[in-house]
Design a protein around this motif. Structure first.
Motif, PDB file in Angstrom:
ATOM      1  N   ILE A   1      -8.124   7.175   1.606  1.00  0.00           N
ATOM      2  CA  ILE A   1      -9.515   6.463   1.363  1.00  0.00           C
ATOM      3  C   ILE A   1      -9.132   5.852  -0.208  1.00  0.00           C
ATOM      4  O   ILE A   1      -9.261   4.734  -0.530  1.00  0.00           O
ATOM      5  N   LEU A   2      -8.895   6.473  -1.087  1.00  0.00           N
ATOM      6  CA  LEU A   2      -8.869   6.086  -2.676  1.00  0.00           C
ATOM      7  C   LEU A   2      -7.644   5.184  -2.596  1.00  0.00           C
ATOM      8  O   LEU A   2      -7.759   4.228  -3.382  1.00  0.00           O
ATOM      9  N   VAL A   3      -6.533   5.335  -1.879  1.00  0.00           N
ATOM     10  CA  VAL A   3      -5.231   4.574  -2.202  1.00  0.00           C
ATOM     11  C   VAL A   3      -5.613   3.179  -1.747  1.00  0.00           C
ATOM     12  O   VAL A   3      -5.170   2.426  -2.108  1.00  0.00           O
ATOM     13  N   LEU A   4      -6.414   3.328  -0.484  1.00  0.00           N
ATOM     14  CA  LEU A   4      -6.670   2.071   0.352  1.00  0.00           C
ATOM     15  C   LEU A   4      -7.858   1.167  -0.597  1.00  0.00           C
ATOM     16  O   LEU A   4      -7.518  -0.289  -0.581  1.00  0.00           O
ATOM     17  N   ILE A   5      -8.547   1.850  -1.277  1.00  0.00           N
ATOM     18  CA  ILE A   5      -9.448   1.428  -2.072  1.00  0.00           C
ATOM     19  C   ILE A   5      -8.830   0.617  -2.967  1.00  0.00           C
ATOM     20  O   ILE A   5      -9.214  -0.622  -3.534  1.00  0.00           O
ATOM     21  N   ALA A   6      -7.971   1.364  -3.785  1.00  0.00           N
ATOM     22  CA  ALA A   6      -7.238   0.793  -4.786  1.00  0.00           C
ATOM     23  C   ALA A   6      -6.440  -0.434  -4.426  1.00  0.00           C
ATOM     24  O   ALA A   6      -5.961  -1.546  -5.449  1.00  0.00           O
ATOM     25  N   HIS A   7      -6.029  -0.615  -3.051  1.00  0.00           N
ATOM     26  CA  HIS A   7      -4.936  -1.721  -2.529  1.00  0.00           C
ATOM     27  C   HIS A   7      -6.012  -3.022  -2.233  1.00  0.00           C
ATOM     28  O   HIS A   7      -5.616  -4.096  -2.409  1.00  0.00           O
TER      29      HIS A   7
ATOM     30  N   THR B   1      -2.822  -1.033 -11.110  1.00  0.00           N
ATOM     31  CA  THR B   1      -1.725  -1.771 -11.207  1.00  0.00           C
ATOM     32  C   THR B   1      -0.343  -1.414 -11.975  1.00  0.00           C
ATOM     33  O   THR B   1       0.591  -1.084 -11.211  1.00  0.00           O
ATOM     34  N   ILE B   2      -0.759  -1.171 -13.339  1.00  0.00           N
ATOM     35  CA  ILE B   2       0.352  -0.669 -13.949  1.00  0.00           C
ATOM     36  C   ILE B   2       0.710   0.623 -13.762  1.00  0.00           C
ATOM     37  O   ILE B   2       2.063   1.153 -13.744  1.00  0.00           O
ATOM     38  N   LEU B   3       0.064   1.689 -13.809  1.00  0.00           N
ATOM     39  CA  LEU B   3       0.008   3.132 -13.551  1.00  0.00           C
ATOM     40  C   LEU B   3       1.057   3.154 -12.218  1.00  0.00           C
ATOM     41  O   LEU B   3       2.101   4.119 -12.401  1.00  0.00           O
ATOM     42  N   PRO B   4       0.844   2.895 -11.321  1.00  0.00           N
ATOM     43  CA  PRO B   4       1.608   3.076  -9.873  1.00  0.00           C
ATOM     44  C   PRO B   4       2.967   2.612 -10.206  1.00  0.00           C
ATOM     45  O   PRO B   4       3.983   3.323  -9.870  1.00  0.00           O
ATOM     46  N   ILE B   5       3.254   1.289 -10.877  1.00  0.00           N
ATOM     47  CA  ILE B   5       4.724   0.918 -11.213  1.00  0.00           C
ATOM     48  C   ILE B   5       5.457   2.069 -12.202  1.00  0.00           C
ATOM     49  O   ILE B   5       6.739   2.301 -11.877  1.00  0.00           O
TER      50      ILE B   5
ATOM     51  N   SER C   1       0.731  -1.309  -0.082  1.00  0.00           N
ATOM     52  CA  SER C   1       0.012  -0.107   0.047  1.00  0.00           C
ATOM     53  C   SER C   1       0.923   1.317  -0.006  1.00  0.00           C
ATOM     54  O   SER C   1       0.415   2.173  -0.483  1.00  0.00           O
ATOM     55  N   PHE C   2       2.074   1.274   0.647  1.00  0.00           N
ATOM     56  CA  PHE C   2       2.999   2.317   0.636  1.00  0.00           C
ATOM     57  C   PHE C   2       3.341   2.924  -0.836  1.00  0.00           C
ATOM     58  O   PHE C   2       3.732   3.899  -1.214  1.00  0.00           O
ATOM     59  N   ALA C   3       3.529   1.425  -1.504  1.00  0.00           N
ATOM     60  CA  ALA C   3       3.970   1.652  -3.005  1.00  0.00           C
ATOM     61  C   ALA C   3       2.774   2.685  -3.737  1.00  0.00           C
ATOM     62  O   ALA C   3       3.211   3.753  -4.262  1.00  0.00           O
ATOM     63  N   THR C   4       1.775   2.341  -3.663  1.00  0.00           N
ATOM     64  CA  THR C   4       0.797   2.987  -4.310  1.00  0.00           C
ATOM     65  C   THR C   4       0.452   4.606  -3.509  1.00  0.00           C
ATOM     66  O   THR C   4       0.157   5.389  -4.425  1.00  0.00           O
ATOM     67  N   ALA C   5       0.550   4.888  -2.103  1.00  0.00           N
ATOM     68  CA  ALA C   5       0.782   5.763  -1.760  1.00  0.00           C
ATOM     69  C   ALA C   5       1.933   6.863  -2.328  1.00  0.00           C
ATOM     70  O   ALA C   5       1.626   7.996  -2.367  1.00  0.00           O
ATOM     71  N   LEU C   6       2.925   6.293  -2.427  1.00  0.00           N
ATOM     72  CA  LEU C   6       4.192   6.914  -3.100  1.00  0.00           C
ATOM     73  C   LEU C   6       3.849   7.518  -4.502  1.00  0.00           C
ATOM     74  O   LEU C   6       4.034   8.473  -4.759  1.00  0.00           O
ATOM     75  N   ALA C   7       3.072   6.412  -5.213  1.00  0.00           N
ATOM     76  CA  ALA C   7       2.947   6.994  -6.430  1.00  0.00           C
ATOM     77  C   ALA C   7       1.742   7.766  -6.477  1.00  0.00           C
ATOM     78  O   ALA C   7       1.788   9.077  -7.437  1.00  0.00           O
TER      79      ALA C   7
END
Length: 568
Positions: A149-155, A310-314, A107-113
């Motif tokens: 909230i949005l990042v956690l939903i994505a995770h 998935t792809i966009l955060p990476i 989740s912290f990867a998506t948060a950083l993105a």
């Protein structure tokens, strides 16, 4: 004459399993409760001038996040599950595969993105990509409760998707056919038939998403703390970090209670209705709903959701690990943050992560933890599975089952606090474990037990008990039977469990953030520390290392499974 129960072949193995589970699960939880009894911490947290900031505001924020994430995960996970299992949408398999991937990304990867894209520089750092393009990003979208909230939903929506899709695949197509014959619309079929019969799956998905959201530490810390937004998990971490451990333990108990109350409400709703059965003795068949003109628009929406989560955060993390400024994400790339030598005129004199000796230490510790915890948790899980499925000792096997699944209901950061309370100080002649890799390994092993036990049960169920019984009659002891019969036969089915635990451990932050020390660094904490200090490029680079390890582990597991299928 010896009582019959003392002659039961499963008595002593079950007692041994219970002892291990008590040391790993029950004792730490009992310790944090005991540490707070008779102290002033309860009054200070619940009813003092500090209570508003210590408890009530973080509690309100935590509940808001938990409910919103649960609702969002049901909406997205349920929508994708319905498309994949019940409609003729194109690329069903691809959508189904991609919908399970977000949970493998920390989740912290998506948060950083998210910060790379939406940061507006309010906290003193550089703005994100959108601000660099001239877009005025509002504060509520850059920091605080909305992005959390949005990042956690994505995770977490992958959890809801997995549970709901399994339930939808069992819905009898005859029910849908009967409704269509009466002239019911697609919308009426979905809301009047499909949703009601998968209510248990909806509640299970909501419970998992809620429990994960309220206990998540990384996302609220990265996107909330810069604007002083506190949740119970971040407040708990702050209390223990500044030495106010008793207050931290009280918050840990309350965090556990919040999760337990929500799960209890879900069970109560299920108990009030028993008409969820859709699988009967009569033959049933699946029914694919034709979407007509909506096929491609819905397919595009589903693919967009999967790509964005998935792809966009990476892609954003990779670009942000190379760009000196997030506001100019795809220009002036440099490998300094990866391989650069220390330069006082660049990045405040920090060398690239591959020249940082702490990274190599953290990589070794993380890999060692991932492998050892995966093997240890699966070994314990297999033994628990054997003792609870092969033998029926009403009180003992029931207690073992409950204890083995209890960590699934406990927030990770509260679990870390419990281990500090019990094993952080000497116990008689037993030395303190705080600051040692052993404490990290024990806590992570206990936290991963539910997954290991579930995998163990699935594999043990495929092994005939007659084999074990025949070996017992010939005089083979429990450990000999376990080593020579059960373990070799269960090994192929354990690969998935080992992979799941390994990926979970190397990306875990909630538990290890309280238990790590400079002597035991791990990659997830190293990334978090870089981000907290404003070195986002270095944080992104370390996070990519974690993702590479996760992908490599997944590929190795798939290769092993393929070889086993070919050998069979």
């Amino acid at each position: 004459m010896m009582p019959p129960i003392l002659r039961h072949p499963g008595l002593w193995p079950t007692l041994a399993v219970l002892t291990v589970l008590c040391l790993l699960v029950a004792a730490p939880l009992a310790t944090i409760l005991g540490e707070t009894l008779g102290s002033a911490a309860w009054a200070e947290v619940l009813a003092s001038r500090l209570s508003r900031n210590l408890l009530w505001r973080p509690l309100a924020t935590t509940l808001t996040i938990g409910v919103a994430v649960a609702a969002g995960c049901l909406l997205i996970g349920g929508f994708l599950a319905w498309l994949v299992t019940m409609t003729d949408v194109p690329f069903r398999r691809s959508i189904g595969f991609m919908a399970t991937l977000p949970f493998m990304i920390p989740s912290f990867a998506t948060a950083l993105a998210w910060g790379t894209m939406f940061s507006n520089g309010r906290t003193g750092g550089a703005g994100g990509m959108l601000e660099g393009l001239g877009v005025a990003v509002p504060d509520w979208l850059a920091w605080g409760i909305v992005p959390v909230i949005l990042v956690l939903i994505a995770h977490y929506y992958a959890l809801a998707f997995t549970v709901i899709s399994a339930a939808l695949s069992s819905v009898n197509g005859d029910l849908i056919d009967a409704a269509m014959m009466t002239g019911a619309s697609r919308r009426r079929i979905v809301t009047g038939i499909v949703l009601p019969v998968v209510t248990p799956a909806l509640l299970a998905g909501a419970s998992l998403a809620f429990a994960g959201a309220v206990s998540n530490f990384a996302t609220p810390a990265l996107l909330g703390l810069p604007v002083r937004m506190q949740t119970l998990s971040t407040r708990l971490f702050g209390m223990i970090e500044i030495g106010q451990t008793e207050r931290g333990y009280v918050l840990a108990i309350l965090l556990i209670a919040v999760s337990a109350v929500f799960l209890g409400l879900g069970n109560r709703l299920l108990a009030g209705r028993r008409s969820f059965a859709t699988i009967t003795g009569k033959g049933g068949r699946g029914r694919v709903m034709e979407l007509g003109r909506a096929r491609w628009p819905l397919c595009a929406l589903a693919l967009l959701i999967c790509l964005v989560t998935t792809i966009l955060p990476i892609i954003l993390l990779a670009a942000a690990s190379l760009a000196p400024m997030s506001s100019a994400l795809f220009s002036d790339w440099t490998l300094h943050y990866w391989i650069g030598e220390a330069d006082p005129a660049f990045a405040r004199g920090l060398a690239g992560i591959l020249h940082n000796p702490q990274l190599l230490t953290a990589l070794g510790v993380t890999m060692g933890l991932g492998i050892s915890v995966a093997l240890a948790a699966n070994a314990v899980g297999l033994v628990v599975a054997v003792t609870t499925t092969r033998w029926h000792l009403p009180l003992l096997t029931g207690a073992a089952t409950q204890l083995s699944f209890l960590p699934l209901l406990l927030p990770g950061i509260a679990f870390g606090a419990a281990y500090i309370a019990l094993y952080g100080a000497p116990i008689g002649s037993f030395p303190a474990l705080y600051g040692t890799p052993l404490l990290l390994a024990l806590a992570l092993t206990a936290a991963m037990l539910p997954f290991a036990v579930q995998t163990g049960r699935a594999t043990v169920a495929q092994i005939s008990g007659e084999i074990d019984e025949a070996a017992r009659i010939t005089g083979a002891g429990f450990l000999r039977r376990l080593w020579s019969i059960t373990l070799p036969l269960a090994a192929p089915g354990q690969i998935a469990g080992v992979l799941l635990i390994f990926v979970s451990v190397i990306g875990d932050l909630a538990i290890v953030v309280l238990l790590y020390t400079p002597a035991t660094p791990v990659l997830s904490v190293l990334s978090y520390r870089y981000a907290s200090d404003g070195f986002h490029q270095f944080a992104n680079a370390v996070t990519l290392v974690i993702l590479i390890l996760s992908i490599a582990a997944t590929l190795v597991a798939q290769l092993l499974r393929k070889r086993q299928r070919n050998a069979a």
